[in-house]
Motif scaffolding. Structure first.
Motif, PDB file in Angstrom:
ATOM      1  N   PRO A   9     -30.997  55.271  55.037  1.00  0.00           N
ATOM      2  CA  PRO A   9     -31.367  55.261  56.460  1.00  0.00           C
ATOM      3  C   PRO A   9     -32.549  54.326  56.756  1.00  0.00           C
ATOM      4  CG  PRO A   9     -31.278  57.513  55.633  1.00  0.00           C
ATOM      5  CD  PRO A   9     -31.061  56.607  54.474  1.00  0.00           C
ATOM      6  N   LEU A  10     -33.490  54.221  55.817  1.00  0.00           N
ATOM      7  CA  LEU A  10     -34.605  53.289  56.032  1.00  0.00           C
ATOM      8  C   LEU A  10     -34.082  51.862  56.152  1.00  0.00           C
ATOM      9  CD1 LEU A  10     -37.528  54.398  53.687  1.00  0.00           C
ATOM     10  CD2 LEU A  10     -37.281  54.735  56.136  1.00  0.00           C
ATOM     11  N   THR A  11     -33.105  51.525  55.333  1.00  0.00           N
ATOM     12  CA  THR A  11     -32.510  50.199  55.379  1.00  0.00           C
ATOM     13  C   THR A  11     -31.844  49.948  56.725  1.00  0.00           C
ATOM     14  OG1 THR A  11     -32.147  50.272  52.996  1.00  0.00           O
ATOM     15  CG2 THR A  11     -30.856  48.667  54.240  1.00  0.00           C
ATOM     16  N   SER A  12     -31.164  50.964  57.236  1.00  0.00           N
ATOM     17  CA  SER A  12     -30.512  50.822  58.535  1.00  0.00           C
ATOM     18  C   SER A  12     -31.538  50.592  59.641  1.00  0.00           C
ATOM     19  CB  SER A  12     -29.684  52.072  58.849  1.00  0.00           C
ATOM     20  OG  SER A  12     -29.050  51.955  60.092  1.00  0.00           O
ATOM     21  N   VAL A  13     -32.596  51.376  59.630  1.00  0.00           N
ATOM     22  CA  VAL A  13     -33.638  51.225  60.659  1.00  0.00           C
ATOM     23  C   VAL A  13     -34.269  49.844  60.559  1.00  0.00           C
ATOM     24  CG1 VAL A  13     -35.890  52.046  61.469  1.00  0.00           C
ATOM     25  CG2 VAL A  13     -34.129  53.690  60.837  1.00  0.00           C
ATOM     26  N   ALA A  14     -34.615  49.437  59.342  1.00  0.00           N
ATOM     27  CA  ALA A  14     -35.260  48.132  59.163  1.00  0.00           C
ATOM     28  C   ALA A  14     -34.356  46.992  59.617  1.00  0.00           C
ATOM     29  CB  ALA A  14     -35.662  47.944  57.705  1.00  0.00           C
ATOM     30  N   SER A  15     -33.046  47.197  59.526  1.00  0.00           N
ATOM     31  CA  SER A  15     -32.094  46.169  59.945  1.00  0.00           C
ATOM     32  C   SER A  15     -31.924  46.092  61.449  1.00  0.00           C
ATOM     33  CB  SER A  15     -30.720  46.439  59.321  1.00  0.00           C
ATOM     34  OG  SER A  15     -30.796  46.386  57.928  1.00  0.00           O
ATOM     35  N   HIS A  16     -32.335  47.136  62.156  1.00  0.00           N
ATOM     36  CA  HIS A  16     -32.049  47.208  63.590  1.00  0.00           C
ATOM     37  C   HIS A  16     -33.282  47.268  64.484  1.00  0.00           C
ATOM     38  CE1 HIS A  16     -28.235  48.714  61.778  1.00  0.00           C
ATOM     39  NE2 HIS A  16     -27.733  47.936  62.715  1.00  0.00           N
ATOM     40  N   THR A  17     -34.464  47.204  63.919  1.00  0.00           N
ATOM     41  CA  THR A  17     -35.655  47.313  64.755  1.00  0.00           C
ATOM     42  C   THR A  17     -36.740  46.370  64.253  1.00  0.00           C
ATOM     43  OG1 THR A  17     -37.221  48.880  65.766  1.00  0.00           O
ATOM     44  CG2 THR A  17     -36.751  49.188  63.442  1.00  0.00           C
ATOM     45  N   THR A  18     -37.693  46.132  65.104  1.00  0.00           N
ATOM     46  CA  THR A  18     -38.895  45.402  64.696  1.00  0.00           C
ATOM     47  C   THR A  18     -40.106  46.324  64.783  1.00  0.00           C
ATOM     48  OG1 THR A  18     -39.226  44.606  66.954  1.00  0.00           O
ATOM     49  CG2 THR A  18     -37.994  43.170  65.444  1.00  0.00           C
ATOM     50  N   SER A  77     -26.420  63.837  48.044  1.00  0.00           N
ATOM     51  CA  SER A  77     -27.584  63.122  48.580  1.00  0.00           C
ATOM     52  C   SER A  77     -27.193  61.752  49.115  1.00  0.00           C
ATOM     53  CB  SER A  77     -28.654  62.953  47.496  1.00  0.00           C
ATOM     54  OG  SER A  77     -29.156  64.190  47.067  1.00  0.00           O
ATOM     55  N   ILE A  78     -26.381  61.038  48.368  1.00  0.00           N
ATOM     56  CA  ILE A  78     -25.946  59.704  48.792  1.00  0.00           C
ATOM     57  C   ILE A  78     -25.033  59.806  50.009  1.00  0.00           C
ATOM     58  CG2 ILE A  78     -24.631  57.659  48.110  1.00  0.00           C
ATOM     59  CD1 ILE A  78     -25.752  58.186  45.220  1.00  0.00           C
ATOM     60  N   ALA A  79     -24.134  60.798  50.020  1.00  0.00           N
ATOM     61  CA  ALA A  79     -23.230  60.971  51.155  1.00  0.00           C
ATOM     62  C   ALA A  79     -24.014  61.245  52.435  1.00  0.00           C
ATOM     63  CB  ALA A  79     -22.247  62.112  50.880  1.00  0.00           C
ATOM     64  N   VAL A  80     -25.008  62.112  52.366  1.00  0.00           N
ATOM     65  CA  VAL A  80     -25.828  62.400  53.552  1.00  0.00           C
ATOM     66  C   VAL A  80     -26.628  61.162  53.947  1.00  0.00           C
ATOM     67  CG1 VAL A  80     -27.767  63.783  54.411  1.00  0.00           C
ATOM     68  CG2 VAL A  80     -25.867  64.890  53.214  1.00  0.00           C
ATOM     69  N   GLY A  81     -27.123  60.430  52.961  1.00  0.00           N
ATOM     70  CA  GLY A  81     -27.837  59.185  53.258  1.00  0.00           C
ATOM     71  C   GLY A  81     -26.943  58.181  53.966  1.00  0.00           C
ATOM     72  N   LEU A  82     -25.684  58.090  53.548  1.00  0.00           N
ATOM     73  CA  LEU A  82     -24.736  57.180  54.201  1.00  0.00           C
ATOM     74  C   LEU A  82     -24.443  57.643  55.624  1.00  0.00           C
ATOM     75  CD1 LEU A  82     -22.235  56.452  51.306  1.00  0.00           C
ATOM     76  CD2 LEU A  82     -23.581  54.748  52.559  1.00  0.00           C
ATOM     77  N   LEU A  83     -24.302  58.934  55.829  1.00  0.00           N
ATOM     78  CA  LEU A  83     -24.080  59.448  57.179  1.00  0.00           C
ATOM     79  C   LEU A  83     -25.287  59.163  58.078  1.00  0.00           C
ATOM     80  CD1 LEU A  83     -22.360  62.854  56.356  1.00  0.00           C
ATOM     81  CD2 LEU A  83     -21.275  60.759  57.203  1.00  0.00           C
ATOM     82  N   ASN A  84     -26.483  59.349  57.517  1.00  0.00           N
ATOM     83  CA  ASN A  84     -27.692  59.012  58.272  1.00  0.00           C
ATOM     84  C   ASN A  84     -27.740  57.520  58.586  1.00  0.00           C
ATOM     85  OD1 ASN A  84     -28.729  61.613  58.442  1.00  0.00           O
ATOM     86  ND2 ASN A  84     -29.938  61.414  56.582  1.00  0.00           N
ATOM     87  N   TYR A  85     -27.403  56.716  57.602  1.00  0.00           N
ATOM     88  CA  TYR A  85     -27.373  55.258  57.778  1.00  0.00           C
ATOM     89  C   TYR A  85     -26.458  54.886  58.950  1.00  0.00           C
ATOM     90  CZ  TYR A  85     -26.573  50.313  56.666  1.00  0.00           C
ATOM     91  OH  TYR A  85     -26.480  48.956  56.730  1.00  0.00           O
ATOM     92  N   GLY A  86     -25.261  55.440  58.937  1.00  0.00           N
ATOM     93  CA  GLY A  86     -24.305  55.134  59.984  1.00  0.00           C
ATOM     94  C   GLY A  86     -24.707  55.660  61.342  1.00  0.00           C
ATOM     95  N   SER A  87     -25.483  56.728  61.363  1.00  0.00           N
ATOM     96  CA  SER A  87     -25.922  57.315  62.632  1.00  0.00           C
ATOM     97  C   SER A  87     -27.045  56.524  63.274  1.00  0.00           C
ATOM     98  CB  SER A  87     -26.401  58.754  62.398  1.00  0.00           C
ATOM     99  OG  SER A  87     -25.360  59.545  61.892  1.00  0.00           O
ATOM    100  N   LEU A  88     -27.709  55.704  62.518  1.00  0.00           N
ATOM    101  CA  LEU A  88     -28.870  54.964  63.008  1.00  0.00           C
ATOM    102  C   LEU A  88     -28.478  53.590  63.516  1.00  0.00           C
ATOM    103  CD1 LEU A  88     -31.432  56.030  60.318  1.00  0.00           C
ATOM    104  CD2 LEU A  88     -31.551  56.552  62.752  1.00  0.00           C
ATOM    105  N   THR A  89     -27.604  53.560  64.492  1.00  0.00           N
ATOM    106  CA  THR A  89     -27.236  52.292  65.106  1.00  0.00           C
ATOM    107  C   THR A  89     -27.912  52.215  66.470  1.00  0.00           C
ATOM    108  OG1 THR A  89     -25.239  53.277  66.002  1.00  0.00           O
ATOM    109  CG2 THR A  89     -25.036  52.124  63.908  1.00  0.00           C
ATOM    110  N   TYR A  90     -28.402  51.082  66.789  1.00  0.00           N
ATOM    111  CA  TYR A  90     -29.145  50.910  68.024  1.00  0.00           C
ATOM    112  C   TYR A  90     -28.291  50.205  69.043  1.00  0.00           C
ATOM    113  CZ  TYR A  90     -33.453  52.262  65.714  1.00  0.00           C
ATOM    114  OH  TYR A  90     -34.426  52.952  65.068  1.00  0.00           O
TER     115      TYR A  90
END
Length: 137
Positions: free
Chosen positions: A65-74, A124-137
């Motif tokens: 999820p941190l990777t997703s946020v870093a990819s979508h925000t400044t 843990s990885i599955a929940v992380g992937l779900l969090n990753y996918g949920s963090l779209t801006y």
């Protein structure tokens, strides 16, 4: 040479995000190892694969999820907020996995029952992937 110099104008932002993300990862490791009833790192140092799998899976699940946020925000504030959410969600994964799915989890880890580590790491990885996918801006 000008395109290279132009690209380097974002170096301060990169360094800030990279340092913040590494700091959050270290904070997560401290928090995660504080809630487990055994010494994760001591078990890993002794060659316990199950402890390594559970901790490694949790770290990956947290980093996604941190990777997703870093990819979508400044915004470093966004990173901090969602990093906190990711930390709590991974701690909940541990609690649910170790107390609901596998009530004898501590004994399983200490006895190095690899299947326990694979299950919790996968969760843990599955929940992380779900969090990753949920963090779209």
């Amino acid at each position: 040479m000008a395109p290279v110099l132009q690209s380097l104008t974002t170096l301060p932002s990169y360094l800030l995000f990279a340092a913040a993300m590494l700091g959050f990862l270290l904070l997560f490791i401290v928090a995660y190892t504080a809630v487990t009833p055994y010494s994760d790192l001591a078990l890993v140092r002794q060659g316990n694969s199950t402890a390594a799998l559970t901790l490694g899976g949790a770290m990956i699940g947290f980093a996604l999820p941190l990777t997703s946020v870093a990819s979508h925000t400044t915004s470093i504030v966004d990173l901090a907020v969602w990093g906190g959410v990711a930390l709590v969600s991974q701690l909940l994964v541990y609690v649910i996995g170790s107390r609901v799915l596998l009530p004898d989890f501590r004994a399983g880890v200490e006895a190095d029952r690899t299947a326990y580590g694979i299950l919790l790491a996968s969760l843990s990885i599955a929940v992380g992937l779900l969090n990753y996918g949920s963090l779209t801006y």
